[in-house]
Design a protein around this motif. Structure first.
Motif, PDB file in Angstrom:
ATOM      1  N   GLY A 155      -5.712  -3.144  -6.792  1.00 39.93           N
ATOM      2  CA  GLY A 155      -5.147  -2.898  -5.613  1.00 39.93           C
ATOM      3  C   GLY A 155      -3.982  -2.546  -5.872  1.00 39.93           C
ATOM      4  O   GLY A 155      -3.400  -3.639  -7.231  1.00 39.93           O
ATOM      5  N   PRO A 156      -2.749  -2.686  -6.358  1.00 43.70           N
ATOM      6  CA  PRO A 156      -1.067  -2.899  -6.240  1.00 43.70           C
ATOM      7  C   PRO A 156      -0.969  -3.985  -5.910  1.00 43.70           C
ATOM      8  O   PRO A 156      -1.164  -5.138  -5.123  1.00 43.70           O
ATOM      9  CB  PRO A 156      -0.509  -1.614  -5.036  1.00 43.70           C
ATOM     10  CG  PRO A 156      -1.450  -2.573  -3.491  1.00 43.70           C
ATOM     11  CD  PRO A 156      -2.961  -2.328  -4.102  1.00 43.70           C
TER      12      PRO A 156
ATOM     13  N   ILE B 161       0.922  -1.605  -0.172  1.00 43.36           N
ATOM     14  CA  ILE B 161       0.226  -0.056  -0.191  1.00 43.36           C
ATOM     15  C   ILE B 161       1.006   1.399  -0.239  1.00 43.36           C
ATOM     16  O   ILE B 161       0.797   2.718  -0.773  1.00 43.36           O
ATOM     17  CB  ILE B 161      -0.957   0.171   1.058  1.00 43.36           C
ATOM     18  CG1 ILE B 161      -2.021  -1.028   1.285  1.00 43.36           C
ATOM     19  CG2 ILE B 161      -1.244   1.083   1.319  1.00 43.36           C
ATOM     20  CD1 ILE B 161      -2.185  -1.327   2.212  1.00 43.36           C
ATOM     21  N   ASP B 162       1.496   1.229   0.856  1.00 43.66           N
ATOM     22  CA  ASP B 162       2.917   2.931   0.762  1.00 43.66           C
ATOM     23  C   ASP B 162       4.285   2.525   1.612  1.00 43.66           C
ATOM     24  O   ASP B 162       4.854   3.440   1.268  1.00 43.66           O
ATOM     25  CB  ASP B 162       2.145   3.295   1.370  1.00 43.66           C
ATOM     26  CG  ASP B 162       2.058   2.554   3.087  1.00 43.66           C
ATOM     27  OD1 ASP B 162       2.425   1.438   3.705  1.00 43.66           O
ATOM     28  OD2 ASP B 162       1.534   3.207   4.388  1.00 43.66           O
TER      29      ASP B 162
ATOM     30  N   ARG C 122      -5.448   2.959  -3.721  1.00 44.19           N
ATOM     31  CA  ARG C 122      -4.609   1.835  -2.232  1.00 44.19           C
ATOM     32  C   ARG C 122      -5.635   0.979  -1.789  1.00 44.19           C
ATOM     33  O   ARG C 122      -6.889   1.340  -1.621  1.00 44.19           O
ATOM     34  CB  ARG C 122      -4.200   3.084  -1.086  1.00 44.19           C
ATOM     35  CG  ARG C 122      -3.685   4.518  -1.427  1.00 44.19           C
ATOM     36  CD  ARG C 122      -3.962   5.373  -0.560  1.00 44.19           C
ATOM     37  NE  ARG C 122      -3.590   4.594   1.000  1.00 44.19           N
ATOM     38  CZ  ARG C 122      -2.112   4.490   1.810  1.00 44.19           C
ATOM     39  NH1 ARG C 122      -1.361   5.282   1.947  1.00 44.19           N
ATOM     40  NH2 ARG C 122      -2.912   4.168   3.347  1.00 44.19           N
ATOM     41  N   SER C 123      -5.074  -0.074  -1.252  1.00 46.49           N
ATOM     42  CA  SER C 123      -5.908  -1.229  -0.810  1.00 46.49           C
ATOM     43  C   SER C 123      -6.900  -1.153   0.135  1.00 46.49           C
ATOM     44  O   SER C 123      -8.074  -1.433  -0.063  1.00 46.49           O
ATOM     45  CB  SER C 123      -5.364  -2.280  -0.906  1.00 46.49           C
ATOM     46  OG  SER C 123      -4.313  -2.914  -1.309  1.00 46.49           O
ATOM     47  N   ASP C 124      -6.620   0.157   1.321  1.00 45.77           N
ATOM     48  CA  ASP C 124      -7.477   0.608   2.381  1.00 45.77           C
ATOM     49  C   ASP C 124      -8.318   1.205   2.038  1.00 45.77           C
ATOM     50  O   ASP C 124      -9.000   1.677   2.753  1.00 45.77           O
ATOM     51  CB  ASP C 124      -6.525   0.765   3.339  1.00 45.77           C
ATOM     52  CG  ASP C 124      -5.662   1.987   2.540  1.00 45.77           C
ATOM     53  OD1 ASP C 124      -5.769   2.360   1.850  1.00 45.77           O
ATOM     54  OD2 ASP C 124      -5.318   3.025   3.767  1.00 45.77           O
TER      55      ASP C 124
ATOM     56  N   PRO D  62      -7.668  -5.513  -2.026  1.00 40.00           N
ATOM     57  CA  PRO D  62      -8.759  -4.160  -1.750  1.00 40.00           C
ATOM     58  C   PRO D  62      -9.536  -5.048  -0.026  1.00 40.00           C
ATOM     59  O   PRO D  62      -9.715  -5.637  -0.452  1.00 40.00           O
ATOM     60  CB  PRO D  62      -9.346  -4.419  -3.010  1.00 40.00           C
ATOM     61  CG  PRO D  62      -8.581  -4.785  -4.078  1.00 40.00           C
ATOM     62  CD  PRO D  62      -7.641  -5.727  -3.830  1.00 40.00           C
ATOM     63  N   ILE D  63      -9.732  -3.772   0.290  1.00 42.29           N
ATOM     64  CA  ILE D  63     -10.587  -3.728   1.513  1.00 42.29           C
ATOM     65  C   ILE D  63     -12.009  -4.718   1.443  1.00 42.29           C
ATOM     66  O   ILE D  63     -12.180  -5.452   1.940  1.00 42.29           O
ATOM     67  CB  ILE D  63     -10.609  -2.862   2.754  1.00 42.29           C
ATOM     68  CG1 ILE D  63     -11.385  -3.182   4.229  1.00 42.29           C
ATOM     69  CG2 ILE D  63     -10.996  -2.294   2.198  1.00 42.29           C
ATOM     70  CD1 ILE D  63     -10.181  -4.123   4.458  1.00 42.29           C
TER      71      ILE D  63
END
Length: 463
Positions: free
Chosen positions: A305-306, A11-12, A296-298, A78-79
């Motif tokens: 997502g990434p 994510i980061d 971002r997955s969150d 992804p959440i």
């Protein structure tokens, strides 16, 4: 000196988890404990083993929100989708528990006066489950539940990308009351795993991962006369026949190719479309792919997502760039996906046409949000191209003609053959593959066989 394993979130780029890797002494102690516990566990009535596994599943599901968030941060799911893997984890486990009595029942022979004869299914001993990061809950439970129900002890070694998954699974079994030593996890280095395999303390290895590592595991286990189950790579194809329902086929094949950012063992990586429907299929397919939201997955709005890390994304980009240099046509403009950036795990989806089997993207496992689409003139040409692969996990055909589809399915070299669906695992069916996809089988009644050995009882009654 203790070696520390770091999990970097896609994510980061932050360090999401740090874990000390087990020392040789800790690994040996865990396996010794497993061996000691196995005798008592295998003598525990099956009904009690089933009840404990059922309680563990419920404990796991009760922690769904925490597990989903951890999954999102560890590997980039992804959440909005992460909790689905917790649900399907439970579905698979519950099904395998429900069939255990039948699957583990002794094999009865024909009646023979003066004799009692049957074949009992004995546990193999201690099972090492080596799990991957891409479906870190789905994949290990396919082996954990039947292994435990059969009376084995289990040690779970998870990917360095998803160590918390191992901890959460074992934690649920501990809450359910699993006896000490029956089910453990170990965070191990590659060298630690190799030493463990060669230590003589393992009776079966269930591995999901790359072909190269699968081959290495076979080498390490050679001469030890232990079982090895290997679920390895894939390059799964789909064929869109002239009579397919195009709207339905597009919706399902787009999802089959891009769910989990294409990081699925059985995700669609190459598509063959009959020339009569090729143009409308490609047009609809590309239109739908362009609707993905890379983020971002969150972020609950994210649908793509990434990838797991920047290195994986660079590998996929290299395949795409090489294919385009060889004449492939790219239909998606990455600039329409603002987060797409070189040297990061964030990569826009891509659809390639004018591809051929001289390109890596059509023959080499991609494991990313890219699919190549080829035009074919006949069923025979489609089957030949689908079989032109070193892999064979799943294959799918979209058509209204079920009889013809089944005929084609008999010709396609694959472990699972789908008609009008793809990228799906049914726990009532055997999960297996051919060629470089590996060997062995999980799920269904057949999925218990690897974790048992036959023991024949031949009793003569003397009056």
């Amino acid at each position: 000196m203790t070696e520390i394993q770091k999990t970097i979130s896609p994510i980061d780029g932050s360090v999401y988890a740090e874990r000390a890797l087990a020392s040789r002494e800790q690994i040996d102690a865990a396996f010794a404990m497993a061996k000691q516990a196995q005798a008592g566990w295998c003598s525990t009535p099956l009904e009690e083993r089933k009840a404990l596994c059922s309680r563990a599943v419920e404990a796991f599901v009760a922690n769904k929100a925490v597990i989903a968030e951890e999954l999102c941060w560890q590997m980039g799911r992804p959440i909005r989708y992460a909790a689905n893997e917790v649900r399907s984890f439970a579905d698979r486990a519950r099904y395998m528990i429900s069939i255990a009595d039948d699957a583990l029942a002794p094999v009865q022979t024909s009646d023979k006066p003066g004799f009692i004869r049957y074949i009992k299914r004995e546990p193999v001993g201690t099972v090492l489950v080596i799990a991957p990061w891409n479906y870190p809950l789905h994949t290990p439970i396919n082996s954990i539940i039947p292994a435990l129900l059969a009376g084995n002890t289990v040690i779970l070694k998870h990917s360095a990308q998803t160590p918390l998954c191992a901890e959460r699974i074992v934690e649920a079994f501990e809450q359910a009351g699993v006896p000490e030593g029956v089910f453990q996890y170990l965070h191990m280095s590659h060298a630690g795993v190799e030493d463990a395999i060669q230590s003589g303390q393992i009776d079966f290895i269930a591995f999901t991962g790359s072909v190269a590592v699968g081959a290495r595991i076979e080498q390490l286990a050679a001469g030890r006369f232990i079982g090895v189950g290997l679920e390895l790579g894939g390059k799964d194809p789909s064929y869109i026949r002239a009579d397919a329902d195009l709207d339905y086929a597009v919706e399902n094949t787009v999802d089959g190719a891009f769910f989990n950012s294409g990081q699925s063992c059985c995700g669609i990586e190459r598509i063959y479309v009959h020339t009569s429907v090729y143009e409308p299929y490609v047009e609809q397919f590309v239109d739908l792919v362009r609707q993905y939201r890379l983020g971002r997955s969150d972020d609950p709005e994210t649908t793509l997502g990434p990838l797991v890390n920047a290195r994986a994304a660079a590998f996929v980009r290299d395949q795409v760039n090489q294919a385009v240099a060889q004449g492939a046509v790219a239909h998606v403009d990455p600039s329409n996906f603002p987060l797409d950036r070189v040297d990061t795990p964030y990569m826009a989806p891509q659809v390639l046409t004018e591809v051929n089997h001289g390109m890596r993207v059509m023959t080499e496992e991609t494991f990313g949000p890219v699919v190549g689409i080829m035009k074919v003139d006949s069923d025979a040409q489609a089957v030949a191209l689908m079989n032109d692969s070193v892999y064979g996990l799943t294959a799918s055909v979209f058509t209204r003609d079920i009889e013809t589809a089944v005929t084609l399915g008999r010709q396609i070299e694959t472990g699972t053959f789908f008609v009008n669906r793809c990228d799906y695992l049914d726990p009532e069916l055997a999960w297996t593959g051919v060629k470089n996809t590996g060997r062995g089988c999980t799920l269904s009644k057949l999925g218990f066989n690897a974790f048992t050995r036959p023991k024949s009882f031949h009793i003569k009654i003397v009056s």
